[in-house]
Each structure stands twice: as C-alpha cells, then as structure tokens.
Design a protein around this motif. Structure first.
Motif, PDB file in Angstrom:
ATOM      1  N   ILE A  64      -2.608  -4.176  -3.134  1.00  0.00           N
ATOM      2  CA  ILE A  64      -2.902  -3.564  -4.420  1.00  0.00           C
ATOM      3  C   ILE A  64      -2.009  -4.196  -5.479  1.00  0.00           C
ATOM      4  CG2 ILE A  64      -3.667  -1.359  -3.486  1.00  0.00           C
ATOM      5  CD1 ILE A  64      -0.930  -0.211  -4.204  1.00  0.00           C
ATOM      6  N   VAL A  65      -2.470  -4.164  -6.723  1.00  0.00           N
ATOM      7  CA  VAL A  65      -1.677  -4.622  -7.858  1.00  0.00           C
ATOM      8  C   VAL A  65      -0.856  -3.421  -8.313  1.00  0.00           C
ATOM      9  CG1 VAL A  65      -1.726  -5.576 -10.183  1.00  0.00           C
ATOM     10  CG2 VAL A  65      -3.474  -6.256  -8.534  1.00  0.00           C
ATOM     11  N   VAL A  66       0.470  -3.540  -8.240  1.00  0.00           N
ATOM     12  CA  VAL A  66       1.358  -2.434  -8.583  1.00  0.00           C
ATOM     13  C   VAL A  66       1.197  -2.095 -10.064  1.00  0.00           C
ATOM     14  CG1 VAL A  66       3.765  -1.695  -8.740  1.00  0.00           C
ATOM     15  CG2 VAL A  66       2.993  -3.036  -6.776  1.00  0.00           C
ATOM     16  N   GLY A  67       1.026  -0.813 -10.352  1.00  0.00           N
ATOM     17  CA  GLY A  67       0.848  -0.351 -11.723  1.00  0.00           C
ATOM     18  C   GLY A  67      -0.592  -0.362 -12.179  1.00  0.00           C
ATOM     19  N   GLN A  68      -1.475  -0.977 -11.396  1.00  0.00           N
ATOM     20  CA  GLN A  68      -2.897  -1.038 -11.753  1.00  0.00           C
ATOM     21  C   GLN A  68      -3.734  -0.801 -10.503  1.00  0.00           C
ATOM     22  OE1 GLN A  68      -3.412  -4.876 -13.549  1.00  0.00           O
ATOM     23  NE2 GLN A  68      -2.752  -4.146 -15.540  1.00  0.00           N
ATOM     24  N   GLU A  69      -3.410   0.241  -9.772  1.00  0.00           N
ATOM     25  CA  GLU A  69      -4.120   0.541  -8.541  1.00  0.00           C
ATOM     26  C   GLU A  69      -5.624   0.640  -8.807  1.00  0.00           C
ATOM     27  OE1 GLU A  69      -1.241   1.704  -9.407  1.00  0.00           O
ATOM     28  OE2 GLU A  69       0.053   1.337  -7.698  1.00  0.00           O
ATOM     29  N   GLY A  70      -6.387   0.008  -7.968  1.00  0.00           N
ATOM     30  CA  GLY A  70      -7.837  -0.016  -8.131  1.00  0.00           C
ATOM     31  C   GLY A  70      -8.329  -1.205  -8.938  1.00  0.00           C
ATOM     32  N   GLU A  71      -7.454  -1.895  -9.615  1.00  0.00           N
ATOM     33  CA  GLU A  71      -7.823  -3.080 -10.409  1.00  0.00           C
ATOM     34  C   GLU A  71      -7.500  -4.339  -9.606  1.00  0.00           C
ATOM     35  OE1 GLU A  71      -9.185  -3.165 -13.532  1.00  0.00           O
ATOM     36  OE2 GLU A  71      -9.351  -0.998 -13.395  1.00  0.00           O
ATOM     37  N   THR A  72      -8.256  -5.393  -9.855  1.00  0.00           N
ATOM     38  CA  THR A  72      -7.981  -6.674  -9.185  1.00  0.00           C
ATOM     39  C   THR A  72      -7.695  -7.785 -10.179  1.00  0.00           C
ATOM     40  OG1 THR A  72     -10.329  -7.204  -9.100  1.00  0.00           O
ATOM     41  CG2 THR A  72      -9.377  -6.103  -7.174  1.00  0.00           C
ATOM     42  N   SER A  73      -7.540  -7.451 -11.443  1.00  0.00           N
ATOM     43  CA  SER A  73      -7.214  -8.478 -12.430  1.00  0.00           C
ATOM     44  C   SER A  73      -6.036  -8.007 -13.281  1.00  0.00           C
ATOM     45  CB  SER A  73      -8.407  -8.798 -13.327  1.00  0.00           C
ATOM     46  OG  SER A  73      -8.733  -7.682 -14.114  1.00  0.00           O
ATOM     47  N   ILE A  87       4.800 -11.274 -14.157  1.00  0.00           N
ATOM     48  CA  ILE A  87       3.474 -10.943 -14.686  1.00  0.00           C
ATOM     49  C   ILE A  87       2.682 -10.029 -13.767  1.00  0.00           C
ATOM     50  CG2 ILE A  87       3.195 -12.913 -16.216  1.00  0.00           C
ATOM     51  CD1 ILE A  87       1.634 -14.272 -13.986  1.00  0.00           C
ATOM     52  N   ALA A  88       3.000 -10.020 -12.479  1.00  0.00           N
ATOM     53  CA  ALA A  88       2.262  -9.140 -11.560  1.00  0.00           C
ATOM     54  C   ALA A  88       3.049  -8.976 -10.268  1.00  0.00           C
ATOM     55  CB  ALA A  88       0.884  -9.706 -11.255  1.00  0.00           C
ATOM     56  N   THR A  89       2.855  -7.824  -9.662  1.00  0.00           N
ATOM     57  CA  THR A  89       3.422  -7.561  -8.344  1.00  0.00           C
ATOM     58  C   THR A  89       2.307  -7.038  -7.450  1.00  0.00           C
ATOM     59  OG1 THR A  89       5.560  -6.987  -9.310  1.00  0.00           O
ATOM     60  CG2 THR A  89       5.164  -6.262  -7.059  1.00  0.00           C
ATOM     61  N   LEU A  90       2.147  -7.686  -6.305  1.00  0.00           N
ATOM     62  CA  LEU A  90       1.188  -7.240  -5.302  1.00  0.00           C
ATOM     63  C   LEU A  90       1.966  -6.594  -4.165  1.00  0.00           C
ATOM     64  CD1 LEU A  90      -1.253 -10.275  -4.943  1.00  0.00           C
ATOM     65  CD2 LEU A  90      -1.454  -8.302  -6.443  1.00  0.00           C
ATOM     66  N   ARG A  91       1.451  -5.488  -3.678  1.00  0.00           N
ATOM     67  CA  ARG A  91       2.100  -4.776  -2.589  1.00  0.00           C
ATOM     68  C   ARG A  91       1.062  -4.485  -1.521  1.00  0.00           C
ATOM     69  NH1 ARG A  91       2.026   0.675  -1.946  1.00  0.00           N
ATOM     70  NH2 ARG A  91       1.559   1.328  -4.054  1.00  0.00           N
ATOM     71  N   THR A  92       1.503  -4.538  -0.275  1.00  0.00           N
ATOM     72  CA  THR A  92       0.580  -4.240   0.822  1.00  0.00           C
ATOM     73  C   THR A  92       0.304  -2.746   0.851  1.00  0.00           C
ATOM     74  OG1 THR A  92       2.401  -3.999   2.377  1.00  0.00           O
ATOM     75  CG2 THR A  92       1.367  -6.159   2.237  1.00  0.00           C
ATOM     76  N   SER A  93      -0.933  -2.416   1.174  1.00  0.00           N
ATOM     77  CA  SER A  93      -1.211  -1.009   1.424  1.00  0.00           C
ATOM     78  C   SER A  93      -0.840  -0.766   2.880  1.00  0.00           C
ATOM     79  CB  SER A  93      -2.659  -0.669   1.118  1.00  0.00           C
ATOM     80  OG  SER A  93      -3.511  -1.194   2.076  1.00  0.00           O
ATOM     81  N   LYS A  94      -0.604   0.450   3.248  1.00  0.00           N
ATOM     82  CA  LYS A  94      -0.016   0.735   4.554  1.00  0.00           C
ATOM     83  C   LYS A  94      -1.046   0.913   5.662  1.00  0.00           C
ATOM     84  CE  LYS A  94       3.902   2.479   2.209  1.00  0.00           C
ATOM     85  NZ  LYS A  94       4.810   3.455   1.856  1.00  0.00           N
ATOM     86  N   LYS A  95      -2.273   0.478   5.429  1.00  0.00           N
ATOM     87  CA  LYS A  95      -3.332   0.684   6.414  1.00  0.00           C
ATOM     88  C   LYS A  95      -3.275  -0.330   7.566  1.00  0.00           C
ATOM     89  CE  LYS A  95      -6.368   2.495   2.883  1.00  0.00           C
ATOM     90  NZ  LYS A  95      -7.534   2.233   2.073  1.00  0.00           N
ATOM     91  N   LEU A  96      -2.997  -1.597   7.253  1.00  0.00           N
ATOM     92  CA  LEU A  96      -3.026  -2.664   8.259  1.00  0.00           C
ATOM     93  C   LEU A  96      -1.697  -3.406   8.284  1.00  0.00           C
ATOM     94  CD1 LEU A  96      -6.538  -4.128   7.394  1.00  0.00           C
ATOM     95  CD2 LEU A  96      -5.997  -2.587   9.271  1.00  0.00           C
ATOM     96  N   ASN A  97      -1.512  -4.249   9.288  1.00  0.00           N
ATOM     97  CA  ASN A  97      -0.278  -5.017   9.409  1.00  0.00           C
ATOM     98  C   ASN A  97      -0.331  -6.360   8.694  1.00  0.00           C
ATOM     99  OD1 ASN A  97       0.975  -3.078  10.971  1.00  0.00           O
ATOM    100  ND2 ASN A  97       0.180  -3.923  12.885  1.00  0.00           N
TER     101      ASN A  97
END
Length: 105
Positions: A64-73, A87-97
């Motif tokens: 997910i894009v931190v601060g813009q959950e649900g957005e991909t841009s 300019i952007a931070t991507l973080r893993t969601s905790k569903k998969l490894n």
C-alpha cells in the motif's frame, strides 16, 4: 527582395530552434528508492530551476502507499534544486510474506 528573403530565413530559423528546444528538453530529475524493514521509500533529486510535477503510478501486489491507502498513484510537486526529497513510501500489507511493485512514470 533581399530583405524579404532574409526575413523568411530568419523566421524558419526561429521555428526550427523552437521545435528543437521542445523536442530535446530534459528533465533533470533522478528517482531512487531505499528498502526499509517493511517496504520502500522513494526519493527524488532535482536539478531543475523551477518546481516540477511528478506523477508516479504503481502496480502493487500486497503493498500500500502510506498515507494514501487504496490509491496506486502519487502526484507530488518536486522542489527545484533539492536532493533527497521523500515522495512516496510503500509498505507491505500483513496478509502475505512477499510483496511486488512496478513503478510506471
């Protein structure tokens, strides 16, 4: 007659220079990222003399894009002549490894 011929050449030269400048303009921007414990941080270095708008489109799998959950841009205005702008931070969601991202500029 000579004066008119000179004016035509002059205008063609101006048009050529204008088109050449448009076609060969460079964006002096470098995008890079660093891996953090749970994702990635994207930075930009700008050598431009004026602010530049940067639009990043991500194709994300388990991120997910931190601060813009649900957005991909992400659209940001990059400050001129400044380095290490986050300019952007991507973080893993905790569903998969595992996580995957594709950056489209």
């Amino acid at each position: 007659m000579i004066n008119m011929h000179f004016q035509v050449k002059f205008y063609y030269t101006l048009i050529f220079l204008f088109v050449y400048t448009l076609c060969n303009g460079q964006e002096n921007i470098t995008i890079y990222y660093e891996q953090i414990s749970n994702g990635f941080k994207f930075y930009v270095d700008s050598k431009e003399h004026c602010p530049t708008t940067l639009n990043l489109n991500f194709v994300l799998a388990n991120m997910i894009v931190v601060g813009q959950e649900g957005e991909t841009s992400v659209t940001k205005v990059v400050k001129p002549r400044k380095r290490n702008q986050l300019i952007a931070t991507l973080r893993t969601s905790k569903k998969l490894n595992h996580s995957i991202f594709l950056l489209i500029i």
